[in-house]
Scaffold this active site. Structure first.
Site, PDB file in Angstrom:
ATOM      1  N   ASP A   1       0.831  -1.203   0.000  1.00 55.67           N
ATOM      2  CA  ASP A   1       0.000   0.000   0.000  1.00 55.67           C
ATOM      3  C   ASP A   1       0.868   1.256   0.000  1.00 55.67           C
ATOM      4  OD1 ASP A   1      -2.333   1.488   0.067  1.00 55.67           O
ATOM      5  OD2 ASP A   1      -2.549   1.369   2.240  1.00 55.67           O
TER       6      ASP A   1
ATOM      7  N   LEU B   1      10.843 -21.164  -3.432  1.00 54.22           N
ATOM      8  CA  LEU B   1       9.913 -20.152  -2.941  1.00 54.22           C
ATOM      9  C   LEU B   1       8.660 -20.196  -3.788  1.00 54.22           C
ATOM     10  CD1 LEU B   1       9.123 -17.542  -1.319  1.00 54.22           C
ATOM     11  CD2 LEU B   1      10.321 -16.239  -3.093  1.00 54.22           C
TER      12      LEU B   1
ATOM     13  N   HIS C   1       3.061   3.149  -9.062  1.00 50.63           N
ATOM     14  CA  HIS C   1       2.858   1.717  -9.294  1.00 50.63           C
ATOM     15  C   HIS C   1       4.112   1.086  -9.913  1.00 50.63           C
ATOM     16  CE1 HIS C   1      -1.228   2.112  -8.069  1.00 50.63           C
ATOM     17  NE2 HIS C   1      -1.617   2.809  -9.127  1.00 50.63           N
TER      18      HIS C   1
END
Length: 257
Positions: free
Chosen positions: A31, A142, A48
């Site tokens: 955020d 991962l 972004h």
């Protein structure tokens, strides 16, 4: 050894011990991209763009410190309500992320998964992400889950609908339903629940993210805006997690005395 050097070495050892207690699964609510851009008089899309670079750095760091599962809240169902030009820019950035990070994910043994209403995505982007998911399906170092067009409430409702269908078809009896079975109907399936949930930008809410899965997660809030949440900030979050005691409602042994 001088006092300052001894103190620095001691601090590094303490951090190393804390990070050695790294969580198995970290989930992050990314955020603050818009506020980061606004503070620099830049278009929101630049926030972004910087946010995707932060995501790549966090993925690399997670692999380096031995985290097994990393889930990033990349785009919510509610985000479709944003201005069309911003949504289109986000989809383009996602496309670029897949193209640019694909080889890196393969080389670093990262498995890519998608959670959310994937059918909502533009067809070309969806196909590209699904193709990369297939290419990385055998990687085990991962597991990177991208939450795209995601809603925690919709995830739970969808799971209930699927359960009800199996009961109606006779594949399942109501009395067989328990927490362990229910989790298999969620987007996350067999993945372990997050040990640590991180939210950046100073906001203190879950924003409809992994509502079932974070029931017992440690939560770490930071004022840092997501584009600035890089390796050092991530390590600090892991260090804080390493200092916490997870009791799950139990008392420590000495408290019974």
């Amino acid at each position: 050894m001088q006092e300052g050097s001894r103190r620095s070495l001691s601090n590094r050892k303490a951090r190393s011990r804390a990070i050695q207690k790294s969580p198995t699964h970290v989930a992050i609510i990314m955020d603050g991209n818009g506020r980061w851009a606004r503070a620099r008089n830049l278009p929101r899309v630049e926030g972004h763009r910087a946010g995707f670079e932060a995501a790549r750095e966090v993925v690399r760091t997670a692999g380096e410190v031995g985290i097994s599962f990393l889930t990033l809240y990349a785009f919510s169902v509610e985000n479709w309500k944003r201005p069309p030009e911003e949504v289109n820019a986000l989809m383009e950035l996602l496309n670029n992320f897949v193209e640019e990070a694909g080889a890196e994910l393969v080389a670093n043994e990262v498995r890519l998964k998608l959670i959310g209403r994937i059918a909502d995505l533009p067809a070309a982007l969806r196909e590209k992400i699904e193709e990369l998911s297939l290419r990385t399906a055998q990687n085990r170092k991962l597991t990177l889950s991208l939450a795209l067009s995601y809603s925690g409430r919709i995830e739970i409702l969808t799971a209930v609908q699927r359960l009800a269908g199996d009961v109606l078809c006779g594949r399942l009896r109501p009395e067989e339903i328990d927490e362990a079975l229910f989790r298999h109907y969620l987007y996350t399936g067999d993945d372990p629940d997050p040990d640590l949930l991180i939210r950046t930008s100073g906001e203190m809410r879950l924003s409809n993210f992994l509502l079932w899965q974070v029931s017992y997660s440690e939560i770490y809030f930071t004022e840092i805006l997501w584009p600035d949440f890089r390796r050092e900030a991530f390590l600090q979050a892991l260090e804080e997690y390493g200092r916490r005691q997870r009791r799950f409602g139990r008392l420590e042994r000495e408290q019974f005395a």
